[in-house]
Scaffold this active site. Structure first.
Site, PDB file in Angstrom:
ATOM      1  N   CYS A 104       3.907  -6.398  10.505  1.00 21.21           N
ATOM      2  CA  CYS A 104       4.847  -6.923   9.678  1.00 21.21           C
ATOM      3  C   CYS A 104       5.692  -7.989  10.225  1.00 21.21           C
ATOM      4  O   CYS A 104       6.358  -8.703   9.602  1.00 21.21           O
ATOM      5  CB  CYS A 104       5.823  -5.769   8.839  1.00 21.21           C
ATOM      6  SG  CYS A 104       4.756  -4.747   7.848  1.00 21.21           S
TER       7      CYS A 104
ATOM      8  N   HIS B  95      12.108  -8.588   6.532  1.00 24.38           N
ATOM      9  CA  HIS B  95      11.057  -8.111   6.071  1.00 24.38           C
ATOM     10  C   HIS B  95      11.074  -7.198   4.967  1.00 24.38           C
ATOM     11  O   HIS B  95      12.230  -6.268   4.960  1.00 24.38           O
ATOM     12  CB  HIS B  95      10.395  -7.273   7.167  1.00 24.38           C
ATOM     13  CG  HIS B  95       9.178  -6.674   6.729  1.00 24.38           C
ATOM     14  ND1 HIS B  95       8.434  -7.091   5.983  1.00 24.38           N
ATOM     15  CD2 HIS B  95       8.834  -5.318   6.822  1.00 24.38           C
ATOM     16  CE1 HIS B  95       7.301  -6.248   5.678  1.00 24.38           C
ATOM     17  NE2 HIS B  95       7.749  -5.070   6.269  1.00 24.38           N
TER      18      HIS B  95
ATOM     19  N   ASN C 213       5.874  -4.254  -0.522  1.00 23.06           N
ATOM     20  CA  ASN C 213       5.678  -4.637   0.958  1.00 23.06           C
ATOM     21  C   ASN C 213       4.193  -5.443   1.378  1.00 23.06           C
ATOM     22  O   ASN C 213       3.264  -4.727   0.871  1.00 23.06           O
ATOM     23  CB  ASN C 213       5.858  -3.371   1.833  1.00 23.06           C
ATOM     24  CG  ASN C 213       5.894  -3.515   3.249  1.00 23.06           C
ATOM     25  OD1 ASN C 213       5.462  -4.694   3.721  1.00 23.06           O
ATOM     26  ND2 ASN C 213       6.511  -2.627   4.172  1.00 23.06           N
TER      27      ASN C 213
HETATM   28  O1  UT7 Z   1       6.468  -2.664   6.621  1.00 21.59           O
HETATM   29  C1  UT7 Z   1       7.045  -1.627   7.718  1.00 21.59           C
HETATM   30  C2  UT7 Z   1       6.363  -0.150   7.204  1.00 21.59           C
HETATM   31  N1  UT7 Z   1       7.141   0.689   6.529  1.00 21.59           N
HETATM   32  C3  UT7 Z   1       8.221   0.879   6.121  1.00 21.59           C
HETATM   33  O2  UT7 Z   1       9.398  -0.076   6.631  1.00 21.59           O
HETATM   34  C4  UT7 Z   1       8.639   2.065   5.320  1.00 21.59           C
HETATM   35  C5  UT7 Z   1       9.903   2.903   6.079  1.00 21.59           C
HETATM   36  N2  UT7 Z   1      10.316   4.142   5.437  1.00 21.59           N
HETATM   37  C6  UT7 Z   1      10.462   4.111   4.058  1.00 21.59           C
HETATM   38  O3  UT7 Z   1      10.694   3.163   3.153  1.00 21.59           O
HETATM   39  C7  UT7 Z   1      10.775   5.534   3.604  1.00 21.59           C
HETATM   40  O4  UT7 Z   1      10.829   6.489   4.571  1.00 21.59           O
HETATM   41  C8  UT7 Z   1       9.626   5.960   2.425  1.00 21.59           C
HETATM   42  C9  UT7 Z   1       9.841   5.145   1.257  1.00 21.59           C
HETATM   43  C10 UT7 Z   1       8.318   5.835   2.962  1.00 21.59           C
HETATM   44  C11 UT7 Z   1      10.078   7.489   2.237  1.00 21.59           C
HETATM   45  O5  UT7 Z   1      11.335   7.431   1.607  1.00 21.59           O
HETATM   46  P1  UT7 Z   1      12.281   8.630   1.975  1.00 21.59           P
HETATM   47  O6  UT7 Z   1      13.484   8.347   1.188  1.00 21.59           O
HETATM   48  O7  UT7 Z   1      12.357   8.397   3.578  1.00 21.59           O
HETATM   49  O8  UT7 Z   1      11.509  10.079   1.483  1.00 21.59           O
HETATM   50  P2  UT7 Z   1      11.064  11.116   2.311  1.00 21.59           P
HETATM   51  O9  UT7 Z   1       9.705  10.945   3.126  1.00 21.59           O
HETATM   52  O10 UT7 Z   1      12.229  11.660   3.194  1.00 21.59           O
HETATM   53  O11 UT7 Z   1      10.551  12.213   1.191  1.00 21.59           O
HETATM   54  C12 UT7 Z   1      11.758  12.863   0.380  1.00 21.59           C
HETATM   55  C13 UT7 Z   1      10.951  13.733  -0.288  1.00 21.59           C
HETATM   56  C14 UT7 Z   1       9.755  14.724   0.056  1.00 21.59           C
HETATM   57  O12 UT7 Z   1       9.922  15.842  -0.845  1.00 21.59           O
HETATM   58  P3  UT7 Z   1      10.882  16.959  -0.229  1.00 21.59           P
HETATM   59  O13 UT7 Z   1      10.412  17.382   1.142  1.00 21.59           O
HETATM   60  O14 UT7 Z   1      12.260  16.662  -0.185  1.00 21.59           O
HETATM   61  O15 UT7 Z   1      10.641  18.211  -1.574  1.00 21.59           O
HETATM   62  C15 UT7 Z   1       8.721  14.050   0.013  1.00 21.59           C
HETATM   63  O16 UT7 Z   1       7.536  14.957   0.082  1.00 21.59           O
HETATM   64  O17 UT7 Z   1      10.339  12.644  -1.267  1.00 21.59           O
HETATM   65  C16 UT7 Z   1       8.847  13.391  -1.470  1.00 21.59           C
HETATM   66  N3  UT7 Z   1       8.081  12.032  -1.498  1.00 21.59           N
HETATM   67  C17 UT7 Z   1       7.621  11.374  -2.890  1.00 21.59           C
HETATM   68  N4  UT7 Z   1       7.988  11.935  -4.005  1.00 21.59           N
HETATM   69  C18 UT7 Z   1       7.220  11.087  -4.996  1.00 21.59           C
HETATM   70  C19 UT7 Z   1       7.562  11.370  -0.602  1.00 21.59           C
HETATM   71  N5  UT7 Z   1       6.783  10.341  -1.132  1.00 21.59           N
HETATM   72  C20 UT7 Z   1       6.843  10.466  -2.568  1.00 21.59           C
HETATM   73  C21 UT7 Z   1       6.571   9.655  -3.588  1.00 21.59           C
HETATM   74  N6  UT7 Z   1       6.858  10.081  -4.808  1.00 21.59           N
HETATM   75  N7  UT7 Z   1       5.686   8.612  -3.325  1.00 21.59           N
END
Ligand code: UT7
Length: 324
Positions: free
Chosen positions: A111, A251, A281
């Site tokens: 990225c 980004h 993204n």
């Molecule tokens: O280009 C550079 C590369 N990428 C990035 O910059 C990504 C950086 N990271 C992020 O943007 C975020 O970490 C994500 C969008 C990927 C995830 O968001 P988050 O707020 O960090 O969610 P999390 O991983 O802490 O998950 C929170 C909850 C979890 O459930 P529990 O354990 O609280 O019950 C996940 O299992 O949300 C759940 N979850 C989802 N639910 C619905 C994770 N992905 C999803 C989904 N839909 N797609």
């Protein structure tokens, strides 16, 4: 001696993938995706490739700059999702746009790729080796993202953005300061094995076929710490205050990352434009896509001071200050 950007262009695949469609494919919801990422739609390639999207963006950047393809001396393609290992995508772009007088090669810094490539073009042009360059970020990430992995498939989109740059002539215009860095020891948090042959024996990179593996929380915390520190150091190098910068083009990974960076830097969020809602993204294409949109709608005008700042797999990060 530095570069000025004299033309921008972009290209997006025709097909649009909505959050609603993703709800049918994986265990997610429109509401979750909007709230946690800011994304509503993304474009997904059907027939388009990294090279075809890049070539279209380059044609548009050349038209915007009023230049002919045969005048181009260097083509740099930033991409991490080319369908072909050989030849490199930049050579395919050269052939498609008939820029027979250019040298062409790819840069993969994920990225951060476009920012790294722009800084590479700046170094070449400042050295006098080339007088101009087409710098393009293009991705078909849908080709390396597991459509059944809700951690990644909701985030990424396909597209391309390009700039034509040449030696600057005016006082003050051009790339005022630039910085880049890499943390190779943290590669395992965002990685993708090549989809072929021998499996390299890298224990720290999870085995997951040839799909993107991402520890979202790790990347998130890397981004919200590293990007503000990187911008502060950059502005220091430029001898400028944040209040002198008109727009910060980050980004486009997650709207919460962008808002957090703005907050940490104590800069109003309205100086951080975003197209994340529509395109998701798009990795190395994200910054040049946004740059083209802002240029075409007249939000970037001569004299504007911009910060471009990127981060991504590697891990890598980079930023530069440009005066338009
Ligand atoms: O280009 C550079 C590369 N990428 C990035 O910059 C990504 C950086 N990271 C992020 O943007 C975020 O970490 C994500 C969008 C990927 C995830 O968001 P988050 O707020 O960090 O969610 P999390 O991983 O802490 O998950 C929170 C909850 C979890 O459930 P529990 O354990 O609280 O019950 C996940 O299992 O949300 C759940 N979850 C989802 N639910 C619905 C994770 N992905 C999803 C989904 N839909 N797609």
């Amino acid at each position: 001696m530095t570069i000025r950007i004299s033309g921008t262009g972009s290209a997006l695949p025709d097909r649009i993938l909505t959050n609603r469609e993703l709800e049918e494919r994986v265990d997610t919801s429109d509401e979750w995706i909007r709230e946690r990422t800011g994304i509503v739609t993304r474009h997904i390639a059907d027939k388009e490739t990294v090279a075809s999207l890049a070539a279209e963006a380059c044609r548009r950047a050349l038209a915007d700059a009023g230049k002919k393809a045969e005048e181009v001396e260097l083509i740099l393609l930033a991409s991490c999702s080319s369908e072909m290992m050989l030849p490199c995508g930049a050579c395919r772009v050269q052939a498609e746009i008939a820029a027979q007088n250019a040298a062409a090669f790819d840069i993969n810094a994920a990225c951060s790729g476009f920012v790294f490539a722009l800084q590479t073009a700046n170094a070449y042009i400042a050295s006098g080796m080339y007088k101009n360059a087409l710098v393009v970020g293009a991705e078909v990430l849908s080709g390396i993202v597991d459509p059944s992995d809700r951690n990644t498939c909701i985030l990424f989109g396909d597209g391309a953005g390009a700039v034509f740059c040449e030696m600057s002539t005016g006082e003050g215009e051009g790339m005022i300061a630039a910085l880049q860095g890499s943390m190779g020891d943290r590669g395992g948090v965002l990685c993708c094995r090549a989809g072929h042959r021998r499996d390299a024996d890298y224990a720290e990179y999870p085995k997951k076929d040839a799909f993107v593996h991402m520890d979202g929380a790790e990347v998130y915390s890397f981004a919200v710490r590293t990007v503000p520190a990187c911008i502060e150091k950059l502005l220091d190098m430029a001898g400028m205050g944040a209040e002198e910068i008109d727009l910060f083009l980050l980004h486009q990974a997650n709207i919460r990352i962008i808002n957090s960076v703005a907050k940490r830097l104590k800069i109003p969020a309205d100086r951080f434009p975003s197209d994340l809602e529509r395109v998701g993204n798009t990795s190395s294409a994200a910054i040049p896509l946004l740059l083209d949109e802002l240029n075409k709608c007249g939000k970037i005008v001569r004299g504007c001071k911009l910060v471009l700042a990127a981060f991504g797999a590697g891990l890598t990060y980079g930023a530069c200050v440009l005066q338009w």
